[in-house]
Design an enzyme around this catalytic site. Structure first.
Site, PDB file in Angstrom:
ATOM      1  N   ASP A 222      51.977   6.211  78.733  1.00  0.00           N
ATOM      2  CA  ASP A 222      51.055   7.345  78.793  1.00  0.00           C
ATOM      3  C   ASP A 222      50.607   7.642  77.370  1.00  0.00           C
ATOM      4  O   ASP A 222      50.709   6.779  76.504  1.00  0.00           O
ATOM      5  CB  ASP A 222      51.706   8.551  79.478  1.00  0.00           C
ATOM      6  CG  ASP A 222      50.684   9.422  80.203  1.00  0.00           C
ATOM      7  OD1 ASP A 222      49.763   9.932  79.535  1.00  0.00           O
ATOM      8  OD2 ASP A 222      50.795   9.597  81.427  1.00  0.00           O
ATOM      9  N   HIS A 244      48.276   5.278  76.664  1.00  0.00           N
ATOM     10  CA  HIS A 244      46.918   5.787  76.877  1.00  0.00           C
ATOM     11  C   HIS A 244      46.237   6.207  75.586  1.00  0.00           C
ATOM     12  O   HIS A 244      45.182   6.830  75.634  1.00  0.00           O
ATOM     13  CB  HIS A 244      46.943   6.959  77.859  1.00  0.00           C
ATOM     14  CG  HIS A 244      47.356   6.567  79.246  1.00  0.00           C
ATOM     15  ND1 HIS A 244      47.532   7.484  80.259  1.00  0.00           N
ATOM     16  CD2 HIS A 244      47.624   5.351  79.794  1.00  0.00           C
ATOM     17  CE1 HIS A 244      47.902   6.855  81.373  1.00  0.00           C
ATOM     18  NE2 HIS A 244      47.965   5.558  81.107  1.00  0.00           N
TER      19      HIS A 244
END
EC number: 3.2.1.15
Length: 380
Positions: A222, A244
């Protein structure tokens, strides 16, 4: 049942009493003897070293100038509670700290206080036992997973140095209501969760001021960095892989929705979904201002090299930006690198964005035809 270590027996006090008494009889209960052997208190230094005896009560933790946690096994459903430490306390992790499995929300570790120093000794690891939790759903269902490390309400000149986190079930560092905090040389290795790990944000920052994160090495699934609110935040010299990217937001929909004076610099994002990302919430209010990304190198990006959008709702873009969280004074300087052929180089979707400085060279992917509301000088 969830337990908090501060509610257990205060072995520190017991250890002090025993040190002044005659040697224990050979028939002493083994568990008590082992517990006493695990606690050493000299001149304000408190050491916990028996793997079978997790950090005890520490009702007397406020008397410890130094707390050494050495190869401790924390029971399932239990927070390693290092909150409310006296000013200037030094916490040292040695060996491998492990955490038993239980479905609960955590955190596994919590630290608070003023002028607190947390250090990972050479070779030390905090292992979150993530493989037993990972189910591909993160915080969106499935097993209830504990967050790892709360760095909340750390004030003064506090620091967290050279700590290695392995296999976090979900979010790693939650930095909230902190000021003057420095995190340096942090390693987060969640590479074993690449197939099933989810929502394993490395550093989430909220309602904090004057925070510096330097030299982080992150492998996760993430955001490497997510700043949801705060001012005076610096991230420098980091390497982010598998996640991410370096993110502002999403901003909006919380009690604090202001991000200002942020510097993200001299960092690399590789083999990740996004490189640079700023996102605000559809229909929300707040502001993003004075954000600088400088000397950012991208490689192996699979979705967006640079993505800035004002259309997030329930964690997903809608394609319809709103102006309640203006994005102003953004600088992207020497943001460069490559994305995969199926990715998009740059995507900007604004309703209210202005005063940007744009020096971006991202290649290898597609050119977006859906950019809108571009500030002067910005190109997709």
């Amino acid at each position: 049942m969830v337990h908090i270590l501060s509610s257990a027996l205060s072995l520190l006090r017991l250890g002090a009493a025993v040190s002044a008494a005659p040697a224990p009889a050979p028939t002493a209960a083994p568990n008590v003897a082992d517990a006493l052997a695990a606690v050493e208190k000299r001149a304000g230094s408190c050491t916990f070293s028996d793997p079978a005896v997790p950090l005890p009560a520490i009702k007397s933790k406020a008397s410890c100038a130094t707390i050494v946690i050495s190869a401790v096994a924390v029971p399932s459903g239990t927070t390693l509670d290092l909150t409310g430490l006296k000013s200037g306390t030094h916490v040292v992790f040695e060996g491998t700290t492990t955490f038993g499995y239980e479905e609960w929300s955590g955190p596994l570790v919590s630290v608070s206080g003023t002028d607190i120093t947390v250090t990972g000794a050479s070779g030390s690891v905090l292992d979150g036992n993530g493989a037993k939790y990972w189910d591909g759903k993160g915080t969106n269902g499935g097993k209830t997973k504990p967050k790892f490390f709360y760095a909340h309400s750390l004030k003064g000149k506090s620091s967290i140095n050279n700590v290695k986190i392995l296999n976090s079930p979900v979010q790693v560092f939650s930095i909230n209501s902190a000021s003057g905090l420095t995190l340096s040389g942090i390693t987060i290795d969640n590479s074993a969760g690449n197939s099933l790990g989810h929502n394993t944000d490395a550093f989430d920052v909220g309602s904090s001021t004057d925070i510096t994160i330097s030299g982080a090495n992150v492998q996760n699934q993430d955001d490497c960095l997510a700043i949801n609110s705060g001012t005076g935040i610096t991230f420098t010299g980091g390497t982010c892989s598998g996640g991410h990217g370096l993110s502002i937001g999403s901003v909006g929909g919380r009690s604090d929705n202001v991000v200002s004076d942020v510097i993200i610099e001299s960092s690399t994002v590789k083999n990740s979904a996004n490189g640079v990302r700023i996102k605000t919430v559809l229909g929300a209010t707040g502001s993003v201002s004075g954000v600088t990304y400088k000397d950012i190198t991208l490689s192996g990006i699979t979705s967006y090299g640079v993505v800035i959008e004002q259309d997030y709702e329930n964690g997903s873009p809608t394609g319809k930006p709103t102006s309640g969280v203006p994005i102003t004074g953004v600088t992207l300087s020497n943001v460069h690198g490559t994305v995969s052929s199926s990715a998009t180089n740059v995507y900007v979707l604004c309703a209210k964005c202005s005063g940007w400085t744009w020096d971006v060279n991202v290649t290898g992917g597609k050119t977006s035809t859906k950019c809108a509301g571009l500030p002067s000088g910005v190109k997709c």
